[in-house]
Design a protein around this motif. Sequence first.
Motif, PDB file in Angstrom:
ATOM      1  N   LEU A   9      -5.787 -16.624   0.609  1.00  0.00           N
ATOM      2  CA  LEU A   9      -4.703 -17.389  -0.009  1.00  0.00           C
ATOM      3  C   LEU A   9      -4.272 -16.751  -1.326  1.00  0.00           C
ATOM      4  CD1 LEU A   9      -2.936 -19.860   0.246  1.00  0.00           C
ATOM      5  CD2 LEU A   9      -4.753 -21.237  -0.752  1.00  0.00           C
ATOM      6  N   LEU A  10      -5.228 -16.240  -2.092  1.00  0.00           N
ATOM      7  CA  LEU A  10      -4.915 -15.589  -3.359  1.00  0.00           C
ATOM      8  C   LEU A  10      -4.043 -14.360  -3.138  1.00  0.00           C
ATOM      9  CD1 LEU A  10      -5.323 -15.377  -6.427  1.00  0.00           C
ATOM     10  CD2 LEU A  10      -7.404 -14.070  -5.983  1.00  0.00           C
ATOM     11  N   PHE A  11      -4.332 -13.574  -2.089  1.00  0.00           N
ATOM     12  CA  PHE A  11      -3.520 -12.385  -1.821  1.00  0.00           C
ATOM     13  C   PHE A  11      -2.078 -12.764  -1.467  1.00  0.00           C
ATOM     14  CE2 PHE A  11      -7.361  -9.569  -0.498  1.00  0.00           C
ATOM     15  CZ  PHE A  11      -7.682  -9.421  -1.836  1.00  0.00           C
ATOM     16  N   VAL A  12      -1.909 -13.852  -0.724  1.00  0.00           N
ATOM     17  CA  VAL A  12      -0.561 -14.324  -0.407  1.00  0.00           C
ATOM     18  C   VAL A  12       0.180 -14.679  -1.694  1.00  0.00           C
ATOM     19  CG1 VAL A  12       0.767 -16.169   0.695  1.00  0.00           C
ATOM     20  CG2 VAL A  12      -1.142 -15.115   1.916  1.00  0.00           C
ATOM     21  N   PHE A  13      -0.507 -15.338  -2.613  1.00  0.00           N
ATOM     22  CA  PHE A  13       0.124 -15.733  -3.873  1.00  0.00           C
ATOM     23  C   PHE A  13       0.443 -14.508  -4.738  1.00  0.00           C
ATOM     24  CE2 PHE A  13      -1.620 -20.359  -4.160  1.00  0.00           C
ATOM     25  CZ  PHE A  13      -0.890 -20.670  -3.041  1.00  0.00           C
ATOM     26  N   LEU A  14      -0.518 -13.583  -4.832  1.00  0.00           N
ATOM     27  CA  LEU A  14      -0.289 -12.384  -5.643  1.00  0.00           C
ATOM     28  C   LEU A  14       0.888 -11.565  -5.103  1.00  0.00           C
ATOM     29  CD1 LEU A  14      -3.961 -11.205  -6.344  1.00  0.00           C
ATOM     30  CD2 LEU A  14      -2.356 -12.227  -7.970  1.00  0.00           C
ATOM     31  N   LYS A  15       1.020 -11.526  -3.781  1.00  0.00           N
ATOM     32  CA  LYS A  15       2.127 -10.799  -3.164  1.00  0.00           C
ATOM     33  C   LYS A  15       3.471 -11.403  -3.578  1.00  0.00           C
ATOM     34  CE  LYS A  15       4.552  -8.382  -0.128  1.00  0.00           C
ATOM     35  NZ  LYS A  15       4.951  -6.987  -0.408  1.00  0.00           N
ATOM     36  N   GLN A  16       3.579 -12.731  -3.540  1.00  0.00           N
ATOM     37  CA  GLN A  16       4.845 -13.372  -3.903  1.00  0.00           C
ATOM     38  C   GLN A  16       5.138 -13.233  -5.394  1.00  0.00           C
ATOM     39  OE1 GLN A  16       6.128 -17.035  -2.112  1.00  0.00           O
ATOM     40  NE2 GLN A  16       4.431 -17.020  -0.665  1.00  0.00           N
ATOM     41  N   LEU A  17       4.113 -13.298  -6.218  1.00  0.00           N
ATOM     42  CA  LEU A  17       4.317 -13.099  -7.648  1.00  0.00           C
ATOM     43  C   LEU A  17       4.757 -11.668  -7.934  1.00  0.00           C
ATOM     44  CD1 LEU A  17       1.203 -15.057  -8.955  1.00  0.00           C
ATOM     45  CD2 LEU A  17       3.586 -15.711  -9.284  1.00  0.00           C
ATOM     46  N   GLN A  18       4.162 -10.709  -7.219  1.00  0.00           N
ATOM     47  CA  GLN A  18       4.525  -9.313  -7.393  1.00  0.00           C
ATOM     48  C   GLN A  18       5.971  -9.064  -6.963  1.00  0.00           C
ATOM     49  OE1 GLN A  18       2.657  -6.148  -4.857  1.00  0.00           O
ATOM     50  NE2 GLN A  18       1.803  -5.477  -6.812  1.00  0.00           N
ATOM     51  N   ASP A  19       6.398  -9.720  -5.884  1.00  0.00           N
ATOM     52  CA  ASP A  19       7.770  -9.578  -5.391  1.00  0.00           C
ATOM     53  C   ASP A  19       8.766 -10.425  -6.169  1.00  0.00           C
ATOM     54  OD1 ASP A  19       6.789  -7.854  -3.485  1.00  0.00           O
ATOM     55  OD2 ASP A  19       6.851  -9.318  -1.848  1.00  0.00           O
ATOM     56  N   LYS A  20       8.240 -11.229  -7.117  1.00  0.00           N
ATOM     57  CA  LYS A  20       9.066 -12.105  -7.957  1.00  0.00           C
ATOM     58  C   LYS A  20       9.829 -13.152  -7.149  1.00  0.00           C
ATOM     59  CE  LYS A  20       9.536  -8.590 -11.569  1.00  0.00           C
ATOM     60  NZ  LYS A  20       8.306  -9.085 -12.227  1.00  0.00           N
TER      61      LYS A  20
ATOM     62  N   GLU B 249      -7.734  -7.426 -18.235  1.00  0.00           N
ATOM     63  CA  GLU B 249      -7.090  -6.131 -18.440  1.00  0.00           C
ATOM     64  C   GLU B 249      -5.597  -6.171 -18.172  1.00  0.00           C
ATOM     65  OE1 GLU B 249      -8.342  -3.291 -19.596  1.00  0.00           O
ATOM     66  OE2 GLU B 249     -10.268  -4.255 -19.963  1.00  0.00           O
ATOM     67  N   GLY B 250      -5.079  -7.310 -17.704  1.00  0.00           N
ATOM     68  CA  GLY B 250      -3.658  -7.439 -17.469  1.00  0.00           C
ATOM     69  C   GLY B 250      -3.182  -6.904 -16.139  1.00  0.00           C
ATOM     70  N   VAL B 251      -4.116  -6.584 -15.233  1.00  0.00           N
ATOM     71  CA  VAL B 251      -3.724  -6.139 -13.903  1.00  0.00           C
ATOM     72  C   VAL B 251      -3.315  -7.343 -13.062  1.00  0.00           C
ATOM     73  CG1 VAL B 251      -4.456  -4.918 -11.814  1.00  0.00           C
ATOM     74  CG2 VAL B 251      -5.297  -4.171 -14.061  1.00  0.00           C
ATOM     75  N   PHE B 252      -4.159  -8.360 -13.048  1.00  0.00           N
ATOM     76  CA  PHE B 252      -3.833  -9.603 -12.367  1.00  0.00           C
ATOM     77  C   PHE B 252      -3.169 -10.572 -13.343  1.00  0.00           C
ATOM     78  CE2 PHE B 252      -7.619  -8.846  -9.349  1.00  0.00           C
ATOM     79  CZ  PHE B 252      -6.821  -8.056  -8.528  1.00  0.00           C
TER      80      PHE B 252
ATOM     81  N   LEU C 248     -10.042  -4.635   2.013  1.00  0.00           N
ATOM     82  CA  LEU C 248     -10.081  -6.001   1.491  1.00  0.00           C
ATOM     83  C   LEU C 248      -8.883  -6.833   1.933  1.00  0.00           C
ATOM     84  CD1 LEU C 248     -11.313  -5.490  -2.187  1.00  0.00           C
ATOM     85  CD2 LEU C 248     -12.649  -6.190  -0.193  1.00  0.00           C
ATOM     86  N   LEU C 249      -7.804  -6.180   2.337  1.00  0.00           N
ATOM     87  CA  LEU C 249      -6.616  -6.920   2.737  1.00  0.00           C
ATOM     88  C   LEU C 249      -6.867  -7.707   4.015  1.00  0.00           C
ATOM     89  CD1 LEU C 249      -3.774  -4.323   2.059  1.00  0.00           C
ATOM     90  CD2 LEU C 249      -4.268  -6.411   0.767  1.00  0.00           C
ATOM     91  N   THR C 250      -6.279  -8.880   4.082  1.00  0.00           N
ATOM     92  CA  THR C 250      -6.429  -9.750   5.245  1.00  0.00           C
ATOM     93  C   THR C 250      -5.579  -9.249   6.401  1.00  0.00           C
ATOM     94  OG1 THR C 250      -6.775 -11.642   3.766  1.00  0.00           O
ATOM     95  CG2 THR C 250      -6.219 -12.128   6.057  1.00  0.00           C
ATOM     96  N   LEU C 251      -6.175  -9.216   7.585  1.00  0.00           N
ATOM     97  CA  LEU C 251      -5.447  -8.869   8.802  1.00  0.00           C
ATOM     98  C   LEU C 251      -4.894 -10.134   9.448  1.00  0.00           C
ATOM     99  CD1 LEU C 251      -7.877  -6.282  10.424  1.00  0.00           C
ATOM    100  CD2 LEU C 251      -5.575  -5.790   9.601  1.00  0.00           C
TER     101      LEU C 251
ATOM    102  N   ALA D 192       2.992 -10.883   4.447  1.00  0.00           N
ATOM    103  CA  ALA D 192       2.830 -11.991   3.502  1.00  0.00           C
ATOM    104  C   ALA D 192       1.612 -11.817   2.607  1.00  0.00           C
ATOM    105  CB  ALA D 192       2.725 -13.319   4.256  1.00  0.00           C
ATOM    106  N   SER D 193       0.588 -11.110   3.085  1.00  0.00           N
ATOM    107  CA  SER D 193      -0.627 -10.940   2.286  1.00  0.00           C
ATOM    108  C   SER D 193      -0.865  -9.498   1.869  1.00  0.00           C
ATOM    109  CB  SER D 193      -1.845 -11.443   3.072  1.00  0.00           C
ATOM    110  OG  SER D 193      -1.999 -10.718   4.274  1.00  0.00           O
ATOM    111  N   HIS D 194       0.120  -8.621   2.061  1.00  0.00           N
ATOM    112  CA  HIS D 194      -0.044  -7.210   1.722  1.00  0.00           C
ATOM    113  C   HIS D 194       0.258  -6.972   0.245  1.00  0.00           C
ATOM    114  CE1 HIS D 194       0.115  -5.452   6.073  1.00  0.00           C
ATOM    115  NE2 HIS D 194      -0.839  -6.347   5.894  1.00  0.00           N
ATOM    116  N   TYR D 195      -0.558  -7.527  -0.584  1.00  0.00           N
ATOM    117  CA  TYR D 195      -0.434  -7.353  -2.029  1.00  0.00           C
ATOM    118  C   TYR D 195      -0.786  -5.917  -2.402  1.00  0.00           C
ATOM    119  CZ  TYR D 195      -2.049  -7.478  -6.893  1.00  0.00           C
ATOM    120  OH  TYR D 195      -2.265  -7.196  -8.221  1.00  0.00           O
TER     121      TYR D 195
END
Length: 467
Positions: A298-309, A371-374, A237-240, A204-207
């Motif tokens: 929490l941000l990593f969880v959100f970025l992961k879901q956005l990345q997975d669409k 830079e458009g990465v995030f 930096l990834l959450t365990l 869930a947080s493996h962005y």
Amino acid sequence: MLLYAVILTGCASAVAFRVPKAGPDTVCITPAPARDVLVGVALSGGGSRAAIFGAAGLEALGRLPAPGGGSVLEQVTYLSSVSGGSVAATYYASQKPPRETPVLTPEGALTDDYQAFFTGFTEKVSQDFESALLWRQLLAFRWLNSSLAARSLAEVMAQHLLGLTTFADLAQREARGDSPQLIINTTLYNSGRRLALTTLPPEASHYDFYKDLRASMAQRGATAAFPPAFLKRWEKLLTLTPLELGIDVCPIRLAGAVAGSASFPPLVGPITFHVGDEDIYWHTGDGGLYENQGIESLLFVFLKQLQDKTARRALLIAFDSSFPFAVGERRLTRRAQPFSLWNYDYTRIPSIMEQRASTYQALFFRSLQFEGVFPDNQTVRLVLLRHTDAEWQPDLSDLPAVCRQEDPPLDSPTAVVERIAEISTRFWLASACDRQLLQVAAAKVVAQNQQEILTFLGGHAAGGVER
């Protein structure tokens, strides 16, 4: 000398918490809830100051009508916390009324069920946990043993706040939609990584940061060969999660998770977990060693879901009642006495490290957003609500009645802000004025930022403030 050592360390010996090894019976892992618009709340560390401010902040969100009906609080599906904020987060997640209970009446007032809940919520998190902890240490002959102080804190949280509620119990509420997905942040001393006590699965947080970085570079016609050492750094930096350490989180009590998140060596903790019958030990402590707001995981969880669409947009509301770094600067600038072993405030050391780490973190995320990465500010919005940002009326007509006889007097908005900023980080606020100020401040900062929150939830563009 031996007798002196025994007195200092206590008669009881520290032992590790034995936790079961994860396996086929680990059934409480709950998938991340799918939403078009993700809404999460982060509650920072800060002892009772954070617990009270966080509880009042959740109530203020409950009173805020959402676009399309209902309350903003009903749209919150994630709750991330650190240290004192975990006191409020765990009680809310485990005790709030079920999903079918509306937060607001058709007229826009709190329903009776939620009015009663929030009244009890405030009373619960305002308890004198500090005295209860000290008495338990003394009566159990644990005295100055910091490891056993963590055990005592877990017992106090169970007795006075959370009972024997486990993550398995919480998972049932999360699966029914009765509570948001809870993330209790701690720090893993073995590796220095953040350990989130949660029922979320590891993925869930493996962005994948490098996936978005390469995509951004490709759009700009740039390429780069990343060395292996560079690629490995992101993993740190990834959450365990407990599953990644081989730990079955299901039978772990929420009270123990709070103690782990709130421990602050050498006074309390760290907490040591012994996994099953294997010679594997994990040592955890304060979740706010470098990021005290609870935002990152929490941000990593959100970025992961956005990345997975699986989600389109995300809103993160952070109630930050961290002790202001500038207060220490003001105190030291006026201090004439040199430091010694007996008069030096050692909390300034981690405060300096956290201040610099959070500064670099903010620059890193904001730069990569440019830079458009995030994702941009219209896709991922952070609304940061600080207890010191509350705006007070010039005539102080909004000052709580209990604060009107204070000495020195609170005779200006500046004096009120300075008083709030000076509230210490302890697990008991003896001053009724301080407790009331935090509750009013939480309601104020939500009101001051409600337009940004509602505009984002309504799906309309809003400029917002760069943070």
